[in-house]
Scaffold this motif. Structure first.
Motif, PDB file in Angstrom:
ATOM      1  N   ALA A  17     -15.523   3.306  -9.555  1.00  0.00           N
ATOM      2  CA  ALA A  17     -14.114   3.480  -9.903  1.00  0.00           C
ATOM      3  C   ALA A  17     -13.315   2.199  -9.679  1.00  0.00           C
ATOM      4  CB  ALA A  17     -13.523   4.626  -9.086  1.00  0.00           C
ATOM      5  N   LEU A  18     -13.557   1.523  -8.550  1.00  0.00           N
ATOM      6  CA  LEU A  18     -12.779   0.327  -8.251  1.00  0.00           C
ATOM      7  C   LEU A  18     -13.219  -0.864  -9.095  1.00  0.00           C
ATOM      8  CD1 LEU A  18     -12.432   0.734  -4.395  1.00  0.00           C
ATOM      9  CD2 LEU A  18     -10.691   1.088  -6.148  1.00  0.00           C
ATOM     10  N   TYR A  19     -14.493  -0.912  -9.470  1.00  0.00           N
ATOM     11  CA  TYR A  19     -14.926  -1.959 -10.403  1.00  0.00           C
ATOM     12  C   TYR A  19     -14.130  -1.845 -11.707  1.00  0.00           C
ATOM     13  CZ  TYR A  19     -17.820  -5.013 -13.258  1.00  0.00           C
ATOM     14  OH  TYR A  19     -18.239  -6.042 -14.077  1.00  0.00           O
ATOM     15  N   ALA A  20     -14.022  -0.625 -12.220  1.00  0.00           N
ATOM     16  CA  ALA A  20     -13.296  -0.419 -13.476  1.00  0.00           C
ATOM     17  C   ALA A  20     -11.831  -0.805 -13.334  1.00  0.00           C
ATOM     18  CB  ALA A  20     -13.427   1.040 -13.913  1.00  0.00           C
ATOM     19  N   GLU A  90      -7.226   2.137  -6.546  1.00  0.00           N
ATOM     20  CA  GLU A  90      -7.217   1.652  -7.928  1.00  0.00           C
ATOM     21  C   GLU A  90      -6.054   0.709  -8.242  1.00  0.00           C
ATOM     22  OE1 GLU A  90      -9.577   5.515  -8.402  1.00  0.00           O
ATOM     23  OE2 GLU A  90      -7.944   4.770  -7.137  1.00  0.00           O
ATOM     24  N   ARG A  91      -4.899   0.985  -7.677  1.00  0.00           N
ATOM     25  CA  ARG A  91      -3.766   0.089  -7.898  1.00  0.00           C
ATOM     26  C   ARG A  91      -3.637  -0.941  -6.779  1.00  0.00           C
ATOM     27  NH1 ARG A  91       2.674   1.681  -8.308  1.00  0.00           N
ATOM     28  NH2 ARG A  91       3.422  -0.395  -8.884  1.00  0.00           N
ATOM     29  N   THR A  92      -3.882  -0.504  -5.541  1.00  0.00           N
ATOM     30  CA  THR A  92      -3.652  -1.377  -4.396  1.00  0.00           C
ATOM     31  C   THR A  92      -4.618  -2.549  -4.347  1.00  0.00           C
ATOM     32  OG1 THR A  92      -2.833   0.519  -3.143  1.00  0.00           O
ATOM     33  CG2 THR A  92      -3.458  -1.427  -1.888  1.00  0.00           C
ATOM     34  N   LEU A  93      -5.913  -2.320  -4.609  1.00  0.00           N
ATOM     35  CA  LEU A  93      -6.878  -3.409  -4.489  1.00  0.00           C
ATOM     36  C   LEU A  93      -6.616  -4.532  -5.491  1.00  0.00           C
ATOM     37  CD1 LEU A  93      -9.333  -4.703  -3.225  1.00  0.00           C
ATOM     38  CD2 LEU A  93     -10.791  -3.266  -4.672  1.00  0.00           C
ATOM     39  N   PRO A  94      -6.426  -4.264  -6.787  1.00  0.00           N
ATOM     40  CA  PRO A  94      -6.110  -5.381  -7.690  1.00  0.00           C
ATOM     41  C   PRO A  94      -4.806  -6.095  -7.317  1.00  0.00           C
ATOM     42  CG  PRO A  94      -6.791  -3.451  -8.942  1.00  0.00           C
ATOM     43  CD  PRO A  94      -6.620  -3.005  -7.525  1.00  0.00           C
ATOM     44  N   PRO A 129      -5.085   9.563 -15.272  1.00  0.00           N
ATOM     45  CA  PRO A 129      -5.294   9.125 -16.655  1.00  0.00           C
ATOM     46  C   PRO A 129      -5.125   7.628 -16.870  1.00  0.00           C
ATOM     47  CG  PRO A 129      -3.952  11.116 -16.591  1.00  0.00           C
ATOM     48  CD  PRO A 129      -4.082  10.629 -15.174  1.00  0.00           C
ATOM     49  N   ALA A 130      -4.507   6.941 -15.916  1.00  0.00           N
ATOM     50  CA  ALA A 130      -4.291   5.496 -16.071  1.00  0.00           C
ATOM     51  C   ALA A 130      -5.540   4.690 -15.747  1.00  0.00           C
ATOM     52  CB  ALA A 130      -3.136   5.043 -15.177  1.00  0.00           C
ATOM     53  N   TYR A 131      -6.560   5.329 -15.154  1.00  0.00           N
ATOM     54  CA  TYR A 131      -7.744   4.598 -14.727  1.00  0.00           C
ATOM     55  C   TYR A 131      -9.004   5.319 -15.183  1.00  0.00           C
ATOM     56  CZ  TYR A 131      -4.437   2.265 -11.650  1.00  0.00           C
ATOM     57  OH  TYR A 131      -3.365   1.557 -11.154  1.00  0.00           O
ATOM     58  N   PRO A 132      -9.945   4.595 -15.791  1.00  0.00           N
ATOM     59  CA  PRO A 132     -11.218   5.242 -16.154  1.00  0.00           C
ATOM     60  C   PRO A 132     -12.040   5.531 -14.907  1.00  0.00           C
ATOM     61  CG  PRO A 132     -11.343   2.883 -16.560  1.00  0.00           C
ATOM     62  CD  PRO A 132      -9.918   3.169 -16.170  1.00  0.00           C
ATOM     63  N   PRO A 133     -12.914   6.542 -14.926  1.00  0.00           N
ATOM     64  CA  PRO A 133     -13.730   6.828 -13.743  1.00  0.00           C
ATOM     65  C   PRO A 133     -14.773   5.753 -13.467  1.00  0.00           C
ATOM     66  CG  PRO A 133     -14.384   8.233 -15.577  1.00  0.00           C
ATOM     67  CD  PRO A 133     -13.152   7.503 -16.013  1.00  0.00           C
TER      68      PRO A 133
END
Length: 375
Positions: A17-20, A90-94, A129-133
Protein backbone atom coordinates in the motif's frame (compact mmCIF):
# COMPACT_ATOMS: atom_id res chain seq x y z
CA UNK A 1 16.96 10.60 -2.85
CA UNK A 2 17.17 6.83 -2.38
CA UNK A 3 14.34 5.55 -0.18
CA UNK A 4 14.33 1.93 0.99
CA UNK A 5 11.83 -0.32 2.73
CA UNK A 6 13.13 -2.79 5.32
CA UNK A 7 11.68 -6.22 4.53
CA UNK A 8 9.92 -7.50 7.67
CA UNK A 9 7.57 -10.43 8.15
CA UNK A 10 3.93 -9.37 8.52
CA UNK A 11 4.54 -5.92 6.97
CA UNK A 12 4.21 -7.00 3.35
CA UNK A 13 0.71 -5.65 2.89
CA UNK A 14 1.73 -2.32 4.40
CA UNK A 15 4.64 -2.23 1.96
CA UNK A 16 2.33 -2.84 -1.00
CA UNK A 17 0.00 0.00 0.00
CA UNK A 18 2.73 2.48 0.91
CA UNK A 19 4.79 1.66 -2.19
CA UNK A 20 1.78 2.63 -4.31
CA UNK A 21 1.18 5.84 -2.34
CA UNK A 22 4.84 6.90 -2.48
CA UNK A 23 5.21 5.93 -6.15
CA UNK A 24 2.49 8.42 -7.07
CA UNK A 25 4.56 11.12 -5.30
CA UNK A 26 7.78 10.26 -7.11
CA UNK A 27 9.39 7.96 -4.54
CA UNK A 28 10.08 4.29 -5.22
CA UNK A 29 10.60 2.22 -2.07
CA UNK A 30 13.37 -0.30 -2.67
CA UNK A 31 13.04 -3.51 -0.60
CA UNK A 32 16.20 -4.14 1.46
CA UNK A 33 17.34 -6.55 4.16
CA UNK A 34 19.36 -3.96 6.07
CA UNK A 35 19.23 -0.15 6.40
CA UNK A 36 21.08 1.55 3.54
CA UNK A 37 20.83 4.53 1.22
CA UNK A 38 19.50 7.92 2.19
CA UNK A 39 16.34 6.78 3.99
CA UNK A 40 15.13 3.37 5.21
CA UNK A 41 11.51 2.88 6.27
CA UNK A 42 10.25 0.32 8.79
CA UNK A 43 6.83 -0.93 9.87
CA UNK A 44 6.88 -2.42 13.37
CA UNK A 45 4.43 -4.38 15.47
CA UNK A 46 4.84 -4.85 19.20
CA UNK A 47 6.43 -8.30 18.86
CA UNK A 48 9.10 -7.53 16.29
CA UNK A 49 9.96 -4.04 17.59
CA UNK A 50 12.39 -5.27 20.30
CA UNK A 51 14.41 -7.25 17.74
CA UNK A 52 14.83 -4.28 15.40
CA UNK A 53 15.39 -1.46 17.85
CA UNK A 54 19.19 -1.71 17.91
CA UNK A 55 19.39 -1.99 14.14
CA UNK A 56 17.32 1.16 13.71
CA UNK A 57 19.31 3.08 16.31
CA UNK A 58 22.62 2.17 14.62
CA UNK A 59 21.40 2.63 11.03
CA UNK A 60 23.84 4.53 8.75
CA UNK A 61 20.96 6.47 7.19
CA UNK A 62 17.84 8.41 8.08
CA UNK A 63 15.21 6.09 9.56
CA UNK A 64 11.43 6.41 9.32
CA UNK A 65 9.37 4.04 11.48
CA UNK A 66 5.62 3.45 11.37
CA UNK A 67 3.19 0.62 12.03
CA UNK A 68 1.06 -0.43 15.02
CA UNK A 69 3.85 -0.24 17.59
CA UNK A 70 5.07 3.17 16.45
CA UNK A 71 1.51 4.49 16.49
CA UNK A 72 0.90 3.22 20.02
CA UNK A 73 4.31 4.33 21.37
CA UNK A 74 5.46 7.27 19.23
CA UNK A 75 7.86 8.90 21.68
CA UNK A 76 9.35 5.59 22.79
CA UNK A 77 10.01 4.83 19.11
CA UNK A 78 11.36 8.34 18.48
CA UNK A 79 14.09 7.62 21.04
CA UNK A 80 15.81 5.38 18.48
CA UNK A 81 14.30 6.41 15.11
CA UNK A 82 14.73 9.72 13.32
CA UNK A 83 11.07 10.06 12.34
CA UNK A 84 7.96 8.21 13.50
CA UNK A 85 4.83 8.05 11.34
CA UNK A 86 1.75 7.80 13.54
CA UNK A 87 -1.42 6.21 12.19
CA UNK A 88 -2.13 5.78 8.50
CA UNK A 89 0.83 6.39 6.23
CA UNK A 90 -0.47 6.88 2.68
CA UNK A 91 -0.47 10.66 2.94
CA UNK A 92 1.93 11.21 5.83
CA UNK A 93 4.90 9.20 4.52
CA UNK A 94 5.18 10.93 1.11
CA UNK A 95 4.71 14.30 2.82
CA UNK A 96 7.57 13.48 5.20
CA UNK A 97 9.82 12.21 2.40
CA UNK A 98 9.30 15.44 0.44
CA UNK A 99 10.26 17.41 3.55
CA UNK A 100 13.39 15.30 4.13
CA UNK A 101 14.43 15.71 0.48
CA UNK A 102 13.95 19.47 0.69
CA UNK A 103 15.79 19.73 4.01
CA UNK A 104 12.62 20.96 5.70
CA UNK A 105 11.83 17.99 7.95
CA UNK A 106 12.88 19.87 11.07
CA UNK A 107 9.45 21.48 11.24
CA UNK A 108 6.35 19.89 12.71
CA UNK A 109 4.71 17.60 10.16
CA UNK A 110 1.19 16.35 10.95
CA UNK A 111 1.28 12.65 11.85
CA UNK A 112 5.03 12.65 12.58
CA UNK A 113 6.88 12.42 15.90
CA UNK A 114 10.56 13.23 16.54
CA UNK A 115 12.79 13.27 19.63
CA UNK A 116 13.19 17.03 19.50
CA UNK A 117 9.77 18.12 18.29
CA UNK A 118 7.47 15.64 20.00
CA UNK A 119 4.32 14.47 18.25
CA UNK A 120 2.41 16.59 15.78
CA UNK A 121 -1.04 14.91 15.67
CA UNK A 122 -2.37 13.65 12.31
CA UNK A 123 -4.56 16.17 10.52
CA UNK A 124 -6.50 13.75 8.31
CA UNK A 125 -8.10 10.36 7.85
CA UNK A 126 -7.15 8.50 4.69
CA UNK A 127 -9.82 8.60 1.98
CA UNK A 128 -9.45 5.08 0.59
CA UNK A 129 -10.59 5.84 -2.98
CA UNK A 130 -7.69 8.29 -3.28
CA UNK A 131 -5.11 5.51 -2.95
CA UNK A 132 -4.78 2.18 -4.79
CA UNK A 133 -4.33 -0.90 -2.57
CA UNK A 134 -1.10 -1.74 -4.42
CA UNK A 135 0.79 -1.13 -7.68
CA UNK A 136 4.02 -2.90 -8.69
CA UNK A 137 4.15 -4.99 -5.50
CA UNK A 138 0.88 -6.81 -5.03
CA UNK A 139 -0.88 -7.14 -1.69
CA UNK A 140 -4.24 -8.38 -0.54
CA UNK A 141 -7.31 -6.34 -1.48
CA UNK A 142 -8.01 -3.97 1.38
CA UNK A 143 -11.71 -3.20 1.13
CA UNK A 144 -12.42 -1.53 4.50
CA UNK A 145 -10.74 0.24 7.39
CA UNK A 146 -11.88 1.17 10.88
CA UNK A 147 -13.97 -0.66 13.43
CA UNK A 148 -16.85 0.68 15.54
CA UNK A 149 -16.23 -1.91 18.24
CA UNK A 150 -13.69 -0.91 20.86
CA UNK A 151 -12.46 -4.33 21.97
CA UNK A 152 -10.20 -3.65 24.95
CA UNK A 153 -7.28 -5.75 23.65
CA UNK A 154 -7.32 -4.59 20.00
CA UNK A 155 -5.22 -1.90 18.32
CA UNK A 156 -7.35 -1.63 15.17
CA UNK A 157 -9.84 1.07 16.29
CA UNK A 158 -7.00 2.99 17.94
CA UNK A 159 -5.03 3.10 14.66
CA UNK A 160 -7.79 3.41 12.06
CA UNK A 161 -10.64 4.90 14.07
CA UNK A 162 -14.10 3.63 14.92
CA UNK A 163 -15.82 4.78 11.74
CA UNK A 164 -15.69 2.25 8.91
CA UNK A 165 -14.46 3.40 5.51
CA UNK A 166 -14.86 1.33 2.38
CA UNK A 167 -13.14 1.17 -0.99
CA UNK A 168 -15.66 1.52 -3.86
CA UNK A 169 -16.74 -1.66 -5.62
CA UNK A 170 -15.50 -0.61 -9.05
CA UNK A 171 -12.02 0.10 -7.68
CA UNK A 172 -11.93 -3.24 -5.87
CA UNK A 173 -12.97 -5.01 -9.07
CA UNK A 174 -10.30 -3.17 -11.06
CA UNK A 175 -7.57 -4.12 -8.57
CA UNK A 176 -8.84 -7.72 -8.48
CA UNK A 177 -7.96 -8.19 -12.15
CA UNK A 178 -4.37 -8.70 -10.92
CA UNK A 179 -5.44 -11.96 -9.25
CA UNK A 180 -7.21 -15.19 -9.97
CA UNK A 181 -8.16 -15.56 -6.30
CA UNK A 182 -9.61 -12.51 -4.54
CA UNK A 183 -8.69 -12.33 -0.85
CA UNK A 184 -9.46 -9.32 1.28
CA UNK A 185 -8.17 -7.23 4.17
CA UNK A 186 -10.95 -5.88 6.39
CA UNK A 187 -11.78 -5.91 10.11
CA UNK A 188 -15.13 -7.59 9.36
CA UNK A 189 -15.80 -8.82 5.84
CA UNK A 190 -19.59 -9.00 6.29
CA UNK A 191 -19.63 -5.33 7.32
CA UNK A 192 -18.56 -4.21 3.84
CA UNK A 193 -20.57 -1.16 2.72
CA UNK A 194 -22.12 -0.65 6.16
CA UNK A 195 -21.55 1.42 9.28
CA UNK A 196 -19.96 -1.65 10.82
CA UNK A 197 -22.89 -2.34 13.12
CA UNK A 198 -25.83 -2.88 10.77
CA UNK A 199 -25.00 -5.23 7.85
CA UNK A 200 -25.62 -4.15 4.25
CA UNK A 201 -25.67 -7.51 2.52
CA UNK A 202 -26.99 -5.85 -0.64
CA UNK A 203 -23.59 -4.12 -0.88
CA UNK A 204 -21.79 -7.39 -0.21
CA UNK A 205 -23.72 -9.09 -3.02
CA UNK A 206 -22.93 -6.25 -5.43
CA UNK A 207 -19.26 -6.68 -4.56
CA UNK A 208 -19.46 -10.41 -5.28
CA UNK A 209 -21.21 -9.77 -8.60
CA UNK A 210 -18.49 -7.32 -9.63
CA UNK A 211 -15.82 -9.96 -8.97
CA UNK A 212 -17.35 -12.53 -11.32
CA UNK A 213 -14.00 -13.27 -12.98
CA UNK A 214 -12.34 -14.15 -9.65
CA UNK A 215 -12.44 -17.06 -7.25
CA UNK A 216 -13.68 -15.24 -4.15
CA UNK A 217 -12.47 -16.07 -0.63
CA UNK A 218 -14.53 -14.04 1.81
CA UNK A 219 -14.49 -14.13 5.60
CA UNK A 220 -11.39 -16.28 5.67
CA UNK A 221 -7.65 -15.55 5.81
CA UNK A 222 -6.45 -12.80 5.90
CA UNK A 223 -9.75 -11.38 7.18
CA UNK A 224 -12.63 -12.66 9.26
CA UNK A 225 -16.17 -11.78 10.31
CA UNK A 226 -17.95 -11.13 13.59
CA UNK A 227 -20.23 -13.89 14.93
CA UNK A 228 -23.36 -11.75 15.15
CA UNK A 229 -22.99 -10.92 11.44
CA UNK A 230 -23.32 -14.60 10.50
CA UNK A 231 -26.87 -15.09 9.22
CA UNK A 232 -28.85 -17.29 6.84
CA UNK A 233 -28.73 -14.60 4.17
CA UNK A 234 -25.00 -13.98 4.63
CA UNK A 235 -24.16 -17.67 4.35
CA UNK A 236 -26.42 -18.06 1.32
CA UNK A 237 -24.38 -15.33 -0.40
CA UNK A 238 -21.08 -16.97 0.52
CA UNK A 239 -22.14 -20.43 -0.64
CA UNK A 240 -23.53 -18.95 -3.88
CA UNK A 241 -20.65 -16.67 -4.89
CA UNK A 242 -17.53 -17.72 -2.97
CA UNK A 243 -15.01 -20.54 -3.24
CA UNK A 244 -14.32 -20.88 0.48
CA UNK A 245 -16.19 -23.46 2.50
CA UNK A 246 -14.90 -22.23 5.84
CA UNK A 247 -15.66 -19.05 7.77
CA UNK A 248 -13.32 -17.44 10.29
CA UNK A 249 -14.75 -15.52 13.25
CA UNK A 250 -13.76 -14.60 16.79
CA UNK A 251 -15.47 -15.90 19.90
CA UNK A 252 -12.55 -14.93 22.20
CA UNK A 253 -14.29 -16.18 25.36
CA UNK A 254 -17.01 -18.59 26.44
CA UNK A 255 -18.07 -16.25 29.25
CA UNK A 256 -20.61 -13.47 28.75
CA UNK A 257 -19.14 -11.65 31.75
CA UNK A 258 -15.71 -11.61 30.11
CA UNK A 259 -17.09 -10.65 26.69
CA UNK A 260 -18.75 -7.64 28.32
CA UNK A 261 -15.51 -6.70 30.09
CA UNK A 262 -13.67 -6.95 26.77
CA UNK A 263 -16.30 -4.72 25.08
CA UNK A 264 -16.74 -7.32 22.38
CA UNK A 265 -20.30 -6.31 21.54
CA UNK A 266 -21.63 -9.87 21.16
CA UNK A 267 -22.63 -12.76 23.41
CA UNK A 268 -21.83 -16.45 23.71
CA UNK A 269 -25.29 -17.12 22.22
CA UNK A 270 -24.24 -15.20 19.08
CA UNK A 271 -21.24 -17.52 18.74
CA UNK A 272 -23.35 -20.64 19.23
CA UNK A 273 -25.88 -19.46 16.65
CA UNK A 274 -23.09 -18.75 14.16
CA UNK A 275 -21.75 -22.27 14.71
CA UNK A 276 -25.17 -23.81 14.04
CA UNK A 277 -25.73 -21.71 10.92
CA UNK A 278 -22.32 -22.60 9.49
CA UNK A 279 -22.92 -26.30 10.01
CA UNK A 280 -26.39 -26.08 8.46
CA UNK A 281 -24.86 -24.48 5.34
CA UNK A 282 -21.94 -26.89 5.00
CA UNK A 283 -19.45 -24.23 6.12
CA UNK A 284 -16.58 -25.18 8.43
CA UNK A 285 -16.41 -22.67 11.32
CA UNK A 286 -12.89 -21.57 12.28
CA UNK A 287 -13.09 -19.78 15.61
CA UNK A 288 -10.54 -17.69 17.54
CA UNK A 289 -10.19 -17.76 21.31
CA UNK A 290 -8.01 -15.80 23.74
CA UNK A 291 -6.93 -17.54 26.93
CA UNK A 292 -5.06 -16.13 29.91
CA UNK A 293 -7.16 -12.95 29.92
CA UNK A 294 -6.52 -10.82 33.02
CA UNK A 295 -10.28 -10.57 33.63
CA UNK A 296 -10.75 -14.36 33.54
CA UNK A 297 -11.71 -16.25 36.67
CA UNK A 298 -11.67 -20.02 37.02
CA UNK A 299 -15.29 -20.40 35.91
CA UNK A 300 -14.70 -18.14 32.89
CA UNK A 301 -11.72 -20.22 31.80
CA UNK A 302 -13.79 -23.39 32.18
CA UNK A 303 -16.58 -21.85 30.09
CA UNK A 304 -14.12 -20.95 27.34
CA UNK A 305 -12.71 -24.47 27.30
CA UNK A 306 -16.25 -25.83 27.07
CA UNK A 307 -16.98 -23.61 24.06
CA UNK A 308 -13.70 -24.66 22.42
CA UNK A 309 -14.81 -28.28 22.75
CA UNK A 310 -18.17 -27.40 21.21
CA UNK A 311 -16.46 -25.72 18.25
CA UNK A 312 -14.13 -28.61 17.47
CA UNK A 313 -16.93 -31.16 17.27
CA UNK A 314 -17.55 -29.92 13.72
CA UNK A 315 -15.09 -27.08 13.26
CA UNK A 316 -11.63 -25.74 14.04
CA UNK A 317 -10.41 -23.55 16.87
CA UNK A 318 -7.38 -21.25 17.10
CA UNK A 319 -6.41 -20.67 20.74
CA UNK A 320 -3.95 -17.92 21.64
CA UNK A 321 -2.66 -16.48 24.88
CA UNK A 322 -3.52 -12.88 25.70
CA UNK A 323 -0.95 -10.32 24.52
CA UNK A 324 -1.13 -6.86 26.19
CA UNK A 325 -0.76 -4.53 23.21
CA UNK A 326 0.32 -0.91 23.78
CA UNK A 327 -2.25 1.76 23.03
CA UNK A 328 -5.15 -0.44 24.14
CA UNK A 329 -7.12 -0.32 27.43
CA UNK A 330 -5.47 -3.62 28.40
CA UNK A 331 -1.91 -2.44 27.77
CA UNK A 332 0.42 -3.39 30.60
CA UNK A 333 -1.85 -6.10 32.01
CA UNK A 334 -0.25 -9.47 32.67
CA UNK A 335 -1.73 -12.67 31.22
CA UNK A 336 -3.43 -14.87 33.78
CA UNK A 337 -1.68 -18.26 34.22
CA UNK A 338 -3.77 -21.10 32.83
CA UNK A 339 -5.17 -23.72 35.14
CA UNK A 340 -3.32 -27.05 34.90
CA UNK A 341 -6.49 -28.79 33.70
CA UNK A 342 -6.85 -26.21 30.91
CA UNK A 343 -3.23 -26.74 29.85
CA UNK A 344 -3.76 -30.50 29.76
CA UNK A 345 -7.02 -30.25 27.82
CA UNK A 346 -5.58 -27.87 25.22
CA UNK A 347 -2.55 -30.09 24.80
CA UNK A 348 -4.71 -33.15 24.25
CA UNK A 349 -6.86 -31.31 21.69
CA UNK A 350 -3.73 -30.12 19.88
CA UNK A 351 -2.23 -33.62 19.77
CA UNK A 352 -5.49 -34.86 18.29
CA UNK A 353 -5.23 -32.19 15.57
CA UNK A 354 -8.40 -30.43 16.69
CA UNK A 355 -6.97 -27.02 17.67
CA UNK A 356 -4.02 -24.84 16.70
CA UNK A 357 -2.51 -21.80 18.33
CA UNK A 358 0.04 -20.56 20.84
CA UNK A 359 -1.31 -20.58 24.38
CA UNK A 360 2.19 -21.03 25.88
CA UNK A 361 4.31 -18.67 23.77
CA UNK A 362 2.37 -15.84 22.09
CA UNK A 363 5.25 -15.09 19.72
CA UNK A 364 4.55 -18.37 17.91
CA UNK A 365 1.34 -16.76 16.66
CA UNK A 366 3.43 -14.43 14.53
CA UNK A 367 6.72 -16.18 13.78
CA UNK A 368 8.29 -19.55 14.37
CA UNK A 369 11.65 -18.19 15.53
CA UNK A 370 13.38 -14.85 15.93
CA UNK A 371 14.97 -15.01 12.48
CA UNK A 372 11.48 -14.90 10.97
CA UNK A 373 11.20 -11.30 12.19
CA UNK A 374 13.91 -10.26 9.78
CA UNK A 375 12.97 -12.29 6.71
Amino acid sequence: MQVNWREITHARNSFAALYAACESEGFELEPVKAPVGDVTCYSLNSLNAPYLREEIAAAPCTTVVGGPHATACPMETAAYADYVVVGEGERTLPRLLHAIEAGEAGGRIPGVATREGGLCPPDHTVFLPAYPPFSQFKGYLEISRGCPFGCAYCQTPRIFGRRMRHRPIDEIARAATAFRDARFVTPNALAYGSDGVHPRLDKVEKLFQALHTNRIYFGTFPSEVRPEFVSEEALDLITTYCANRRLHFGAQSGSDRVLKALRRGHTVADVEQALDLCRDHGILPVVDFIVGLPCDEDEDEAATLSLVREVVRKGKAHVHRFIPLPGTPMAGMEPRPLLPETQRALGQLALAGRITGSWDDPERRFFRNHSDVLS
